[in-house]
Design a protein around this motif. Sequence first.
Motif, PDB file in Angstrom:
ATOM      1  N   GLU A 185       0.844  -1.191   0.000  1.00  0.00           N
ATOM      2  CA  GLU A 185       0.000   0.000   0.000  1.00  0.00           C
ATOM      3  C   GLU A 185       0.880   1.242   0.000  1.00  0.00           C
ATOM      4  O   GLU A 185       1.922   1.277   0.658  1.00  0.00           O
ATOM      5  CB  GLU A 185      -0.901   0.012   1.230  1.00  0.00           C
ATOM      6  N   TYR A 186       0.459   2.249  -0.750  1.00  0.00           N
ATOM      7  CA  TYR A 186       1.101   3.565  -0.693  1.00  0.00           C
ATOM      8  C   TYR A 186       0.035   4.596  -0.353  1.00  0.00           C
ATOM      9  O   TYR A 186      -0.919   4.791  -1.097  1.00  0.00           O
ATOM     10  CB  TYR A 186       1.779   3.915  -2.018  1.00  0.00           C
ATOM     11  N   ASP A 187       0.216   5.247   0.797  1.00  0.00           N
ATOM     12  CA  ASP A 187      -0.749   6.224   1.295  1.00  0.00           C
ATOM     13  C   ASP A 187      -0.219   7.622   0.996  1.00  0.00           C
ATOM     14  O   ASP A 187       0.752   8.073   1.591  1.00  0.00           O
ATOM     15  CB  ASP A 187      -0.940   6.036   2.801  1.00  0.00           C
ATOM     16  N   PHE A 188      -0.885   8.298   0.051  1.00  0.00           N
ATOM     17  CA  PHE A 188      -0.473   9.640  -0.338  1.00  0.00           C
ATOM     18  C   PHE A 188      -1.073  10.717   0.570  1.00  0.00           C
ATOM     19  O   PHE A 188      -0.801  11.891   0.398  1.00  0.00           O
ATOM     20  CB  PHE A 188      -0.904   9.939  -1.778  1.00  0.00           C
ATOM     21  N   GLY A 189      -1.927  10.320   1.504  1.00  0.00           N
ATOM     22  CA  GLY A 189      -2.628  11.267   2.349  1.00  0.00           C
ATOM     23  C   GLY A 189      -4.119  11.181   2.068  1.00  0.00           C
ATOM     24  O   GLY A 189      -4.827  10.364   2.681  1.00  0.00           O
ATOM     25  N   PRO A 190      -4.631  11.963   1.121  1.00  0.00           N
ATOM     26  CA  PRO A 190      -6.061  11.858   0.801  1.00  0.00           C
ATOM     27  C   PRO A 190      -6.393  10.618  -0.021  1.00  0.00           C
ATOM     28  O   PRO A 190      -7.552  10.215  -0.097  1.00  0.00           O
ATOM     29  CB  PRO A 190      -6.344  13.135  -0.002  1.00  0.00           C
ATOM     30  N   VAL A 191      -5.397  10.006  -0.648  1.00  0.00           N
ATOM     31  CA  VAL A 191      -5.610   8.819  -1.479  1.00  0.00           C
ATOM     32  C   VAL A 191      -4.611   7.741  -1.095  1.00  0.00           C
ATOM     33  O   VAL A 191      -3.423   8.031  -0.897  1.00  0.00           O
ATOM     34  CB  VAL A 191      -5.473   9.141  -2.981  1.00  0.00           C
ATOM     35  N   ALA A 192      -5.080   6.499  -1.010  1.00  0.00           N
ATOM     36  CA  ALA A 192      -4.207   5.350  -0.769  1.00  0.00           C
ATOM     37  C   ALA A 192      -4.420   4.330  -1.883  1.00  0.00           C
ATOM     38  O   ALA A 192      -5.554   4.039  -2.265  1.00  0.00           O
ATOM     39  CB  ALA A 192      -4.514   4.723   0.577  1.00  0.00           C
TER      40      ALA A 192
END
Length: 329
Positions: A185-192
């Motif tokens: 998983e990569y969590d960009f902040g508002p989108v994961a």
Amino acid sequence: MKHAPKLALLVAAGMASAGAQAAEFEVSENTTLTLGGEVVLNYLYEKRADGDNSTKFVDDGSKVVIGGTRDLGNGITAFAEAEFEYNTLGNNDDVKRDGSILGFVGDFGEVAIGASDNVFEDLISDAVDPFENATLEQVSLTDEDSMITYYSPDMDGFSFRLQGRHKNEDTNQSNTEVSLIAAAEYDFGPVALAAAYDSRGSIDANGNDNEFTSQDHVVGIAAVAQLSDRLEASARFAQENDQAGNDKDFTAIAFSYNYGAGDLYGAAQSYDPSNGSSKSQVAAGVNYEIASDVLIFAEYGNLDRKLSDGDVEAGDTDKLGVAGLIYEF
């Protein structure tokens, strides 16, 4: 939405643990025991693929959870948890162990041994499953026992999970099922964003078919977006394959809106098997927190499952309505 609060150190491990009001007992300076659980009661209406329908009042997995943590020093904490399932509506004393976990947490991440949630389910299937009961059709995954799972630490928004299952399927221990599962998983902040793979143990260590005869791997990708403080949206694509070259595609979207005292939520899915008819599946629900750790909910789902499709059996659920209550302690 699904409510499964965890013990403090068992978020990654994924067992349905004690609620927020679970009691903690300090045994010593380094050791803490925790006791909690939940009661889940449902009133269900089901219409099956053959046209028959029924209503029933059921306990949908009430449990007591006992856990413990111990500080081992050097930045490492050990934890153990056992989950016992019982029937609130029953008139007998049938309590059974539903699962247990042993694990270790530190700067290296977390290692868990036992009945951990399948990490494909965690990051892909659950991305579009806000339901307590009206879950849309999902891919078939490796069973959730005899697992060894590694959860990486968060690395600037990126994390991964590796999982293996080694299961002897007969008393002679000659038929060994080996499954390998991986998710990231990569969590960009508002989108994961997430991707995952489950081998489903289709071939054992000796190259022979086993429990998943003729089946093959499952792959999936998912995205979850926080559109506002109250609104979350998600999407998922998953594909289930077999060794004959057939596949089933699951493409779904979901949303959840917090209206203050609870959530409104729903999902829609296109189910497209290479053998059989395509289906459009939808479900929606609402919940309301009537008191701390007491939740009521109502859900409806249409799975579009007809006997004219060779992939459907007479007893499969076509439509489902449910009203329920969850009390966590």
